[in-house]
Motif scaffolding. Structure first.
Motif, PDB file in Angstrom:
ATOM      1  N   ASN A 131       0.819  -1.209   0.000  1.00  0.00           N
ATOM      2  CA  ASN A 131       0.000   0.000   0.000  1.00  0.00           C
ATOM      3  C   ASN A 131       0.855   1.261   0.000  1.00  0.00           C
ATOM      4  O   ASN A 131       2.060   1.217   0.267  1.00  0.00           O
ATOM      5  CB  ASN A 131      -0.889   0.027   1.252  1.00  0.00           C
ATOM      6  N   THR A 132       0.221   2.402  -0.253  1.00  0.00           N
ATOM      7  CA  THR A 132       0.808   3.689   0.084  1.00  0.00           C
ATOM      8  C   THR A 132       0.221   4.105   1.429  1.00  0.00           C
ATOM      9  O   THR A 132      -0.778   3.521   1.873  1.00  0.00           O
ATOM     10  CB  THR A 132       0.503   4.762  -0.977  1.00  0.00           C
ATOM     11  N   ALA A 133       0.817   5.091   2.088  1.00  0.00           N
ATOM     12  CA  ALA A 133       0.342   5.438   3.432  1.00  0.00           C
ATOM     13  C   ALA A 133       0.562   6.909   3.754  1.00  0.00           C
ATOM     14  O   ALA A 133       1.586   7.494   3.397  1.00  0.00           O
ATOM     15  CB  ALA A 133       1.047   4.576   4.480  1.00  0.00           C
ATOM     16  N   ILE A 134      -0.425   7.472   4.441  1.00  0.00           N
ATOM     17  CA  ILE A 134      -0.285   8.789   5.059  1.00  0.00           C
ATOM     18  C   ILE A 134      -0.317   8.575   6.568  1.00  0.00           C
ATOM     19  O   ILE A 134      -1.263   7.976   7.094  1.00  0.00           O
ATOM     20  CB  ILE A 134      -1.402   9.753   4.619  1.00  0.00           C
ATOM     21  N   LEU A 135       0.729   9.038   7.250  1.00  0.00           N
ATOM     22  CA  LEU A 135       0.830   8.899   8.699  1.00  0.00           C
ATOM     23  C   LEU A 135       0.391  10.189   9.372  1.00  0.00           C
ATOM     24  O   LEU A 135       0.711  11.285   8.908  1.00  0.00           O
ATOM     25  CB  LEU A 135       2.263   8.589   9.124  1.00  0.00           C
ATOM     26  N   LYS A 136      -0.302  10.043  10.488  1.00  0.00           N
ATOM     27  CA  LYS A 136      -0.645  11.194  11.309  1.00  0.00           C
ATOM     28  C   LYS A 136      -0.155  10.925  12.727  1.00  0.00           C
ATOM     29  O   LYS A 136      -0.857  10.341  13.552  1.00  0.00           O
ATOM     30  CB  LYS A 136      -2.163  11.444  11.277  1.00  0.00           C
ATOM     31  N   PRO A 137       1.107  11.308  13.039  1.00  0.00           N
ATOM     32  CA  PRO A 137       1.619  11.120  14.407  1.00  0.00           C
ATOM     33  C   PRO A 137       0.910  12.053  15.377  1.00  0.00           C
ATOM     34  O   PRO A 137       0.304  13.052  14.984  1.00  0.00           O
ATOM     35  CB  PRO A 137       3.104  11.447  14.282  1.00  0.00           C
ATOM     36  N   SER A 138       0.989  11.736  16.656  1.00  0.00           N
ATOM     37  CA  SER A 138       0.262  12.496  17.670  1.00  0.00           C
ATOM     38  C   SER A 138       0.843  13.886  17.879  1.00  0.00           C
ATOM     39  O   SER A 138       2.061  14.080  17.969  1.00  0.00           O
ATOM     40  CB  SER A 138       0.279  11.748  19.006  1.00  0.00           C
ATOM     41  N   GLU A 139      -0.058  14.858  18.015  1.00  0.00           N
ATOM     42  CA  GLU A 139       0.343  16.237  18.297  1.00  0.00           C
ATOM     43  C   GLU A 139       0.771  16.416  19.750  1.00  0.00           C
ATOM     44  O   GLU A 139       1.385  17.442  20.098  1.00  0.00           O
ATOM     45  CB  GLU A 139      -0.809  17.200  17.978  1.00  0.00           C
ATOM     46  N   HIS A 140       0.467  15.452  20.616  1.00  0.00           N
ATOM     47  CA  HIS A 140       0.818  15.563  22.035  1.00  0.00           C
ATOM     48  C   HIS A 140       2.298  15.268  22.294  1.00  0.00           C
ATOM     49  O   HIS A 140       2.807  15.555  23.377  1.00  0.00           O
ATOM     50  CB  HIS A 140      -0.060  14.637  22.874  1.00  0.00           C
ATOM     51  N   THR A 141       2.963  14.668  21.315  1.00  0.00           N
ATOM     52  CA  THR A 141       4.418  14.457  21.399  1.00  0.00           C
ATOM     53  C   THR A 141       5.040  15.087  20.143  1.00  0.00           C
ATOM     54  O   THR A 141       5.493  14.391  19.230  1.00  0.00           O
ATOM     55  CB  THR A 141       4.751  12.946  21.482  1.00  0.00           C
ATOM     56  N   PRO A 142       5.069  16.416  20.107  1.00  0.00           N
ATOM     57  CA  PRO A 142       5.431  17.123  18.874  1.00  0.00           C
ATOM     58  C   PRO A 142       6.872  16.916  18.424  1.00  0.00           C
ATOM     59  O   PRO A 142       7.147  16.915  17.220  1.00  0.00           O
ATOM     60  CB  PRO A 142       5.175  18.599  19.223  1.00  0.00           C
ATOM     61  N   THR A 143       7.799  16.748  19.376  1.00  0.00           N
ATOM     62  CA  THR A 143       9.196  16.561  18.983  1.00  0.00           C
ATOM     63  C   THR A 143       9.380  15.209  18.304  1.00  0.00           C
ATOM     64  O   THR A 143      10.066  15.103  17.275  1.00  0.00           O
ATOM     65  CB  THR A 143      10.130  16.668  20.205  1.00  0.00           C
ATOM     66  N   VAL A 144       8.758  14.185  18.870  1.00  0.00           N
ATOM     67  CA  VAL A 144       8.812  12.858  18.249  1.00  0.00           C
ATOM     68  C   VAL A 144       8.140  12.895  16.877  1.00  0.00           C
ATOM     69  O   VAL A 144       8.642  12.315  15.905  1.00  0.00           O
ATOM     70  CB  VAL A 144       8.150  11.791  19.145  1.00  0.00           C
ATOM     71  N   ALA A 145       7.006  13.584  16.793  1.00  0.00           N
ATOM     72  CA  ALA A 145       6.301  13.695  15.512  1.00  0.00           C
ATOM     73  C   ALA A 145       7.191  14.316  14.445  1.00  0.00           C
ATOM     74  O   ALA A 145       7.200  13.880  13.282  1.00  0.00           O
ATOM     75  CB  ALA A 145       5.027  14.519  15.684  1.00  0.00           C
ATOM     76  N   GLY A 146       7.968  15.321  14.843  1.00  0.00           N
ATOM     77  CA  GLY A 146       8.876  15.968  13.898  1.00  0.00           C
ATOM     78  C   GLY A 146       9.953  15.030  13.398  1.00  0.00           C
ATOM     79  O   GLY A 146      10.294  15.027  12.201  1.00  0.00           O
TER      80      GLY A 146
END
Length: 451
Positions: A131-146
């Motif tokens: 598949n292709t994928a769009i990820l949406k990491p959590s905004e509550h851990t912004p540094t990890v999301a970055g």
């Protein structure tokens, strides 16, 4: 807002490139290389977002993901094989096969409690399946999301895999798109919103939710070992684990003994970390305040809170009943209520009255007791004489039921989750049996075969 990205991924999927096994394997290898490149940044980000130590971060997040990638690379060719199945005598001359087909463009919405693991582990399944994928990491851990966004950007073009950062509005914008599959990990409340949004497009979903996972301790358990494994499973990640023991339900005849050993091991494992400030934080102020209100009653260990660092000391509360505030919702923090029962049958009835939990743990050296609990209570998965550890076995499916979710993943089950099994009958053209067509003998023949 994200329609252009979605359409580019759809076009790339339709090109057929992601279906090639060699492409998928190389994509997984590139993902691993990218994680390795950013590993130090990832560890620093977890420390910054919620004070997660390097050893715990590697054990519960990065190392687990490496293992999933390695396991998938090793087995992907076997998983993706077209499978021939039996064909009944009514279809003589034909063969039946199941083809493995990716769903297409997928959406993965991740939580904050294991922000890297629970973003990338589903991605491994999506990529393995083509598949292709769009990820949406959590905004509550912004540094990890970055850092996750940086890892994804290094490993893949956007038209293949992309990471999108943002809050609730971003989630809603993404959920408005007609994805071919949605994988969500988080609360039951938001899970209902995700499912409602998916229903508008008849999009299949996996929901990895939570619940009040009990640890049942019978009088036939190794009490000292039970205490050790319960407090480890409960207080790791500051209790912010979806399969952590949410409460202990112990036989009244061994309650005091269990409490004694739980206090000992909590002190041994976590006291120094809390004193020195090395113990993990609660993710944000709202969760901290909610948890602080649950610390009431007969607190026999811990109970201290540090608002400045959003830290809560591992806490054990004795003599709790089902009316206690901590029993009205999933705790999801380092607070462990202890209840007691006089008969295992009553304990089973009580637990069965609660919404289906994601996990259940039973501690007993009596096999018949373990079997009774497992067969009598509906829950996602769990362990006998352990906690949490079932999570890291790639041969076991992980998932909930009812209020704790739907669907499963890990190992081959991740591949299967993101794969549609297409059933095909290959019919012969050498023979065309007349009995299949409307005639007087047709009904008699079918009645004979299917009587």
């Amino acid at each position: 807002m994200y329609e252009s990205l979605f359409n580019r991924q759809k076009q790339f999927y339709q090109s057929g490139k992601t279906k090639k096994l060699s492409f998928r394997i190389e994509a997984l290898k590139q993902l691993k290389r990218s994680i390795q490149y950013y590993e130090s940044d990832l560890l620093d980000a977890m420390k910054k977002d919620f004070n997660k130590g390097k050893a715990e971060a590697y054990l519960t997040e990065i190392g687990y993901v490496y293992n999933e990638i390695n396991y998938s690379i090793k087995h992907i060719e076997e998983w993706a094989e077209t499978r021939k199945v039996k064909t009944p005598v009514t279809h003589i001359g034909s063969t039946s096969k199941i083809y493995k087909e990716p769903y297409g463009v997928t959406l993965i919405i991740a939580p904050w409690n294991y922000p890297f693991n629970l973003t990338v582990a589903p991605l491994i399944g999506a990529v393995s399946a083509g598949n292709t994928a769009i990820l949406k990491p959590s905004e509550h851990t912004p540094t990890v999301a970055g850092v996750i966004s940086s890892i994804v950007a290094l490993a893949f073009p956007e038209k293949y895999v992309a990471s999108v950062e943002g809050g609730i509005d971003t989630n809603q914008d993404l959920l408005n798109l007609p994805f071919n599959y949605i994988f969500y990990t988080g609360s039951s409340q938001v899970g209902r919103i995700v499912m409602e949004s998916a229903a508008r497009h008849l999009t299949p979903v996996t929901l990895e939710l939570g619940g009040k996972s009990p640890a049942i301790v019978t009088k036939n358990a190794d009490i000292k070992l039970a205490a050790k494994r319960i407090v480890w499973g409960k207080f790791i990640n500051a209790g912010q684990t979806c399969v952590a023991p949410d409460f202990v339900y112990v036989d009244s005849s061994v309650r005091k003994q269990l409490i004694h050993h739980m206090k000992h091991y909590t002190e041994k494992f976590y006291a120094e970390a809390f004193i020195t400030g090395a113990y993990m934080n609660i993710v944000n102020e709202n969760h901290f305040e909610r948890l602080k209100e649950l610390i009431q009653g007969n607190v026999v260990y811990g109970g201290k809170t540090r608002p400045a660092t959003l830290t809560i000391e591992p806490t054990i509360i004795d003599n709790v009943d089902f009316s206690h505030d901590a029993m009205q919702e999933e705790v999801f923090g380092p607070i462990l209520p202890v209840l007691q029962f006089d008969s295992l049958e009553k304990a089973i009835l009580d637990v069965r009255d609660l919404p289906d939990p994601l996990a259940l743990y039973v501690f007993t050296d009596k096999k018949s007791e373990a079997k009774t609990v497992i067969q009598s209570v509906p829950f996602g998965g769990g362990a006998v004489n352990d906690t949490v550890f079932h999570l890291v076995n790639p041969h076991l499916p992980f998932g909930g039921r009812g209020n704790s979710g739907m669907g499963k993943y890990h190992g081959k089950y991740s591949f299967d989750t993101f794969t549609h099994e297409k059933s095909i009958l290959h019919q012969t053209t050498c023979v065309d049996f007349p009995f299949r067509y409307p005639n007087k003998l047709f009904g008699k023949f079918i009645k004979y075969l299917w009587k």
